[in-house]
Design a protein around this motif. Sequence first.
Motif, PDB file in Angstrom:
ATOM      1  N   GLU A  56       8.164   8.047  25.053  1.00 45.30           N
ATOM      2  CA  GLU A  56       8.303   8.207  26.504  1.00 45.30           C
ATOM      3  C   GLU A  56       8.323   6.850  27.196  1.00 45.30           C
ATOM      4  O   GLU A  56       9.044   6.658  28.185  1.00 45.30           O
ATOM      5  N   PHE A  57       7.538   5.904  26.685  1.00 41.60           N
ATOM      6  CA  PHE A  57       7.527   4.550  27.244  1.00 41.60           C
ATOM      7  C   PHE A  57       8.857   3.848  26.961  1.00 41.60           C
ATOM      8  O   PHE A  57       9.488   3.278  27.861  1.00 41.60           O
ATOM      9  N   LYS A  58       9.310   3.914  25.731  1.00 43.52           N
ATOM     10  CA  LYS A  58      10.492   3.152  25.321  1.00 43.52           C
ATOM     11  C   LYS A  58      11.778   3.700  25.938  1.00 43.52           C
ATOM     12  O   LYS A  58      12.698   2.939  26.245  1.00 43.52           O
ATOM     13  N   LYS A  59      11.851   5.012  26.139  1.00 42.10           N
ATOM     14  CA  LYS A  59      13.111   5.581  26.599  1.00 42.10           C
ATOM     15  C   LYS A  59      13.425   5.206  28.046  1.00 42.10           C
ATOM     16  O   LYS A  59      14.569   5.386  28.476  1.00 42.10           O
ATOM     17  N   ASP A  60      12.452   4.688  28.787  1.00 44.49           N
ATOM     18  CA  ASP A  60      12.723   4.202  30.143  1.00 44.49           C
ATOM     19  C   ASP A  60      13.723   3.046  30.131  1.00 44.49           C
ATOM     20  O   ASP A  60      14.348   2.753  31.163  1.00 44.49           O
ATOM     21  N   LEU A  75      13.156  -7.928  17.372  1.00 47.40           N
ATOM     22  CA  LEU A  75      12.302  -6.836  16.896  1.00 47.40           C
ATOM     23  C   LEU A  75      10.962  -6.830  17.625  1.00 47.40           C
ATOM     24  O   LEU A  75      10.305  -7.852  17.751  1.00 47.40           O
ATOM     25  N   TYR A  76      10.582  -5.656  18.097  1.00 42.56           N
ATOM     26  CA  TYR A  76       9.286  -5.413  18.738  1.00 42.56           C
ATOM     27  C   TYR A  76       8.381  -4.808  17.676  1.00 42.56           C
ATOM     28  O   TYR A  76       8.555  -3.667  17.286  1.00 42.56           O
ATOM     29  N   LEU A  77       7.404  -5.568  17.196  1.00 46.71           N
ATOM     30  CA  LEU A  77       6.669  -5.161  16.000  1.00 46.71           C
ATOM     31  C   LEU A  77       5.306  -4.537  16.304  1.00 46.71           C
ATOM     32  O   LEU A  77       5.053  -3.393  15.960  1.00 46.71           O
ATOM     33  N   TYR A  78       4.405  -5.296  16.932  1.00 43.96           N
ATOM     34  CA  TYR A  78       3.063  -4.789  17.227  1.00 43.96           C
ATOM     35  C   TYR A  78       2.713  -5.099  18.675  1.00 43.96           C
ATOM     36  O   TYR A  78       3.202  -6.079  19.247  1.00 43.96           O
ATOM     37  N   SER A  79       1.844  -4.276  19.248  1.00 42.81           N
ATOM     38  CA  SER A  79       1.492  -4.485  20.654  1.00 42.81           C
ATOM     39  C   SER A  79       0.166  -3.827  20.974  1.00 42.81           C
ATOM     40  O   SER A  79      -0.400  -3.078  20.168  1.00 42.81           O
ATOM     41  N   GLY A  80      -0.301  -4.083  22.172  1.00 44.34           N
ATOM     42  CA  GLY A  80      -1.531  -3.461  22.648  1.00 44.34           C
ATOM     43  C   GLY A  80      -1.641  -3.576  24.159  1.00 44.34           C
ATOM     44  O   GLY A  80      -1.028  -4.450  24.778  1.00 44.34           O
ATOM     45  N   LYS A 106       0.849  -1.182   0.000  1.00 45.25           N
ATOM     46  CA  LYS A 106       0.000   0.000   0.000  1.00 45.25           C
ATOM     47  C   LYS A 106       0.887   1.234   0.000  1.00 45.25           C
ATOM     48  O   LYS A 106       2.049   1.192   0.370  1.00 45.25           O
ATOM     49  N   LEU A 107       0.323   2.359  -0.423  1.00 47.01           N
ATOM     50  CA  LEU A 107       1.113   3.582  -0.524  1.00 47.01           C
ATOM     51  C   LEU A 107       1.267   4.203   0.853  1.00 47.01           C
ATOM     52  O   LEU A 107       0.655   5.215   1.186  1.00 47.01           O
ATOM     53  N   LYS A 108       2.077   3.571   1.689  1.00 46.65           N
ATOM     54  CA  LYS A 108       2.365   4.062   3.027  1.00 46.65           C
ATOM     55  C   LYS A 108       3.849   4.390   3.124  1.00 46.65           C
ATOM     56  O   LYS A 108       4.664   3.932   2.345  1.00 46.65           O
ATOM     57  N   ASP A 109       4.200   5.189   4.116  1.00 45.24           N
ATOM     58  CA  ASP A 109       5.594   5.540   4.323  1.00 45.24           C
ATOM     59  C   ASP A 109       6.310   4.447   5.101  1.00 45.24           C
ATOM     60  O   ASP A 109       5.693   3.617   5.758  1.00 45.24           O
ATOM     61  N   GLU A 110       7.642   4.487   5.031  1.00 43.71           N
ATOM     62  CA  GLU A 110       8.443   3.562   5.821  1.00 43.71           C
ATOM     63  C   GLU A 110       8.481   4.032   7.275  1.00 43.71           C
ATOM     64  O   GLU A 110       8.118   5.174   7.585  1.00 43.71           O
ATOM     65  N   VAL A 111       8.904   3.145   8.175  1.00 41.65           N
ATOM     66  CA  VAL A 111       9.117   3.545   9.562  1.00 41.65           C
ATOM     67  C   VAL A 111      10.393   4.392   9.584  1.00 41.65           C
ATOM     68  O   VAL A 111      11.497   3.885   9.418  1.00 41.65           O
ATOM     69  N   SER A 112      10.228   5.687   9.780  1.00 45.27           N
ATOM     70  CA  SER A 112      11.331   6.632   9.614  1.00 45.27           C
ATOM     71  C   SER A 112      12.217   6.748  10.851  1.00 45.27           C
ATOM     72  O   SER A 112      13.385   7.108  10.745  1.00 45.27           O
ATOM     73  N   TRP A 113      11.650   6.485  12.013  1.00 49.10           N
ATOM     74  CA  TRP A 113      12.373   6.589  13.272  1.00 49.10           C
ATOM     75  C   TRP A 113      12.153   5.323  14.088  1.00 49.10           C
ATOM     76  O   TRP A 113      11.055   4.759  14.082  1.00 49.10           O
ATOM     77  N   GLN A 114      13.173   4.891  14.785  1.00 49.81           N
ATOM     78  CA  GLN A 114      13.042   3.720  15.637  1.00 49.81           C
ATOM     79  C   GLN A 114      13.857   3.911  16.912  1.00 49.81           C
ATOM     80  O   GLN A 114      14.738   4.772  16.982  1.00 49.81           O
ATOM     81  N   TYR A 115      13.523   3.098  17.914  1.00 52.93           N
ATOM     82  CA  TYR A 115      14.231   3.182  19.198  1.00 52.93           C
ATOM     83  C   TYR A 115      14.926   1.851  19.445  1.00 52.93           C
ATOM     84  O   TYR A 115      14.311   0.788  19.319  1.00 52.93           O
ATOM     85  N   VAL A 116      16.212   1.910  19.789  1.00 56.89           N
ATOM     86  CA  VAL A 116      17.045   0.716  19.851  1.00 56.89           C
ATOM     87  C   VAL A 116      17.783   0.631  21.185  1.00 56.89           C
ATOM     88  O   VAL A 116      18.268   1.651  21.707  1.00 56.89           O
ATOM     89  N   LYS A 126      22.358  -9.266  20.128  1.00 57.41           N
ATOM     90  CA  LYS A 126      23.056  -8.128  20.739  1.00 57.41           C
ATOM     91  C   LYS A 126      22.320  -6.797  20.616  1.00 57.41           C
ATOM     92  O   LYS A 126      22.834  -5.758  21.054  1.00 57.41           O
ATOM     93  N   ARG A 127      21.121  -6.844  20.080  1.00 53.82           N
ATOM     94  CA  ARG A 127      20.424  -5.577  19.816  1.00 53.82           C
ATOM     95  C   ARG A 127      18.922  -5.805  19.889  1.00 53.82           C
ATOM     96  O   ARG A 127      18.403  -6.788  19.354  1.00 53.82           O
ATOM     97  N   TYR A 128      18.228  -4.887  20.548  1.00 50.88           N
ATOM     98  CA  TYR A 128      16.771  -4.949  20.644  1.00 50.88           C
ATOM     99  C   TYR A 128      16.196  -3.724  19.945  1.00 50.88           C
ATOM    100  O   TYR A 128      16.392  -2.593  20.391  1.00 50.88           O
ATOM    101  N   ASN A 129      15.514  -3.959  18.841  1.00 52.32           N
ATOM    102  CA  ASN A 129      14.899  -2.884  18.067  1.00 52.32           C
ATOM    103  C   ASN A 129      13.447  -2.735  18.507  1.00 52.32           C
ATOM    104  O   ASN A 129      12.598  -3.555  18.158  1.00 52.32           O
ATOM    105  N   MET A 130      13.183  -1.687  19.271  1.00 58.14           N
ATOM    106  CA  MET A 130      11.829  -1.446  19.764  1.00 58.14           C
ATOM    107  C   MET A 130      10.964  -0.751  18.710  1.00 58.14           C
ATOM    108  O   MET A 130       9.806  -0.441  18.953  1.00 58.14           O
ATOM    109  N   PHE A 131      11.548  -0.491  17.574  1.00 59.32           N
ATOM    110  CA  PHE A 131      10.892  -0.030  16.346  1.00 59.32           C
ATOM    111  C   PHE A 131      10.310   1.372  16.488  1.00 59.32           C
ATOM    112  O   PHE A 131      10.905   2.242  17.078  1.00 59.32           O
TER     113      PHE A 131
END
Length: 422
Positions: free
Chosen positions: A386-390, A334-339, A157-167, A367-372
Amino acid sequence: MKFVNLKDRLDEFDAMVMQHPQGSFAQSSQQLEVLRRRDIDTEVVGIVDDNDVVIGGGEATYQHTRFGKGINFDRGPLLDFNNQEQLSTFMQGLKKFAKERHLMYVKMSPNLVYQKFDNDGNGIIQPDQTMINTISSYGLKHLPFKRGLVNSALEGKLKDEVSWQYVKEFGDSDYAEVKKTFSKNISYYLKKNKQFGVKLRQLPYEELNKFYDLTYETGERIGFGTKTLDYYQASYDSYGDRVMFLVAELTFSDYIAEEQSKIDDLDKKLAKIQGKIEKYPNNQKFERQYSEFDDQKKSHMKRVARAEKLASEAVDDTVIIAGGMFIKMPQEMLYLYSGTYEKYMEFYGPYQIQDAVIQNAIALGIKRYNMFGIDGSFDGSDGVFEFKKDFNGHAEQMIGTFEMPIQGMKLKLYHALKKFRG
């Protein structure tokens, strides 16, 4: 070295993806199977060396517009972008491939970092403008950087890529060392998880509808698109033991019983202190102790009342309070989807889930956790950040999207119409 179609060489392609520094789930054969099961058209192309060994490439999804179609490489292609021979061979071959298929354009969002930032938004490496210039020199246009959480283009679909991620980088640290880097908030939340008796469980295929319900409710609440049940089912089948649908659950009867046990213990302490107060009426220490324990009792009684109300509204004694979908790759977890169900937020389920996944990744030698995805804002407006940066990692701005025009005039007309329509 030459450009080749890899549709009939997926095992070789996947072997390359699994060892490539830029390898990600979005370029894996498992994700390709997920897309195909959902009737999404794909292509897999790459380059081989002089011994016919696959050394680079990528899978792309077709995107359809009123003016024509294009293909998009999400988190790809996987190349040594500093190797001129690789880059030239792939780009020239890709352009010829696109012309033969009468495509209007080719888009790609390489799995490359443009700049890293700390939790306050300060750059911790210089922006990689050189790489943008290198890729652009092959006739591609770098599209403007974007902020905001978006759905990726994985489904054509014509969607953008994930431009920013938290690692969160682990390196060779063990879990005990990594845990010390978490914020004090995490320690508090994990302590509360134990007090509440929150338990974790991986959902089997038959219960993926519960994960869909969870993510749908969350998406509706925060205004973010979610995946369909068949996507989760296809991912479960395709990734096998490399995907986790991990949920946090609360059992009301156990929680209430534990809280009632604490109330009973406090009643005994209060009765004992009351006796001392009667015996020593002028001793203020006993009065203070009584007040302290009485406040604790009232707090536990409030929890019991709250839990009893939630239990009366629930269908089952045990309920899912939060959950997440995680994919294991050699390069990263990789942390992909959640609720999270809004009415159960007070039980801090997401923190226990994240802690468990980090432990699992370290145990596996990842060696790396991509919280996406995050939206790239550091002013407190992005609740996801704010949640991920903890967990005390860093933000990464990806290098963004490049567009290769194949039918130039038609593409210009398409962009003009898009801009006119807003």
